[in-house]
Write a protein that holds these residues in place. Structure first.
Motif, PDB file in Angstrom:
ATOM      1  N   LEU A 111       0.847  -1.184   0.000  1.00 25.52           N
ATOM      2  CA  LEU A 111       0.000   0.000   0.000  1.00 25.52           C
ATOM      3  C   LEU A 111       0.884   1.236   0.000  1.00 25.52           C
ATOM      4  O   LEU A 111       1.796   1.348   0.818  1.00 25.52           O
TER       5      LEU A 111
ATOM      6  N   LEU B  35       0.657   5.024   0.722  1.00 29.99           N
ATOM      7  CA  LEU B  35      -0.253   5.933   1.394  1.00 29.99           C
ATOM      8  C   LEU B  35       0.244   7.367   1.328  1.00 29.99           C
ATOM      9  O   LEU B  35       1.422   7.640   1.552  1.00 29.99           O
TER      10      LEU B  35
ATOM     11  N   GLU C  40      -3.558   9.689   4.979  1.00 29.22           N
ATOM     12  CA  GLU C  40      -4.509   8.774   4.352  1.00 29.22           C
ATOM     13  C   GLU C  40      -4.854   7.662   5.337  1.00 29.22           C
ATOM     14  O   GLU C  40      -4.009   7.191   6.087  1.00 29.22           O
TER      15      GLU C  40
ATOM     16  N   VAL D  48      -6.613   3.823   6.130  1.00 26.89           N
ATOM     17  CA  VAL D  48      -6.866   2.514   5.552  1.00 26.89           C
ATOM     18  C   VAL D  48      -7.399   1.618   6.664  1.00 26.89           C
ATOM     19  O   VAL D  48      -7.013   1.754   7.830  1.00 26.89           O
TER      20      VAL D  48
ATOM     21  N   ARG E 258      -9.052   0.907   1.487  1.00 28.27           N
ATOM     22  CA  ARG E 258      -8.676   2.323   1.584  1.00 28.27           C
ATOM     23  C   ARG E 258      -9.957   3.101   1.854  1.00 28.27           C
ATOM     24  O   ARG E 258     -10.932   2.954   1.120  1.00 28.27           O
TER      25      ARG E 258
END
Length: 134
Positions: free
Chosen positions: A6, A8, A12, A14, A41
């Protein structure tokens, strides 16, 4: 390195296996090494009031499995029925390919992959609705 990576952005969020994780000030990468981890997400999440089209409804069911709000075994039949219904309307090659991927992912309990394949149909569905309104 195996597993899901991921990327990010700053701040952000998740959802990983039911826990909301927020990134810090800088961009970062997370490698998810646990197979079959439920990941979503939050910027990609479909909110209940946005579930107003056939593709969004099927995506939402997959999303509920990822968030832990639906039992995977109970959702499987709903997902497969929804995918079958979509395949009767979305008959072009690209849509069929994505629906096949989604169906396989559901059968393998890979709900993140199913959601990913289904989400790819959202722009196509939007174009079809726009053409119908015109």
């Amino acid at each position: 390195m195996t597993g899901l990576v991921l990327k990010l952005g700053p701040h952000e969020r998740v959802l990983i296996n039911g826990a909301v994780i927020e990134n810090g000030e800088k961009r970062s990468r997370l490698a998810i090494m646990t197979p079959n981890a439920n990941i979503l997400r939050l910027r990609d999440a479909i909110h209940p009031e946005e579930v107003n089209t056939p593709v969004r409804r099927v995506c939402y069911i997959a999303q509920l499995v990822l968030t832990g709000d639906a039992d995977p075994d109970e959702a499987r039949l709903q997902l497969l029925r929804g995918i079958e219904q979509l395949s009767q309307v979305l008959t072009d090659y690209d849509s069929r390919t994505q629906l096949t991927l989604a169906s396989r992912a559901v059968m393998e309990d890979q709900h993140y992959q199913a959601l990913k394949a289904l989400r790819s149909l959202l722009p196509r569905e939007e174009r079809l609705f726009a053409a119908g309104r015109a």
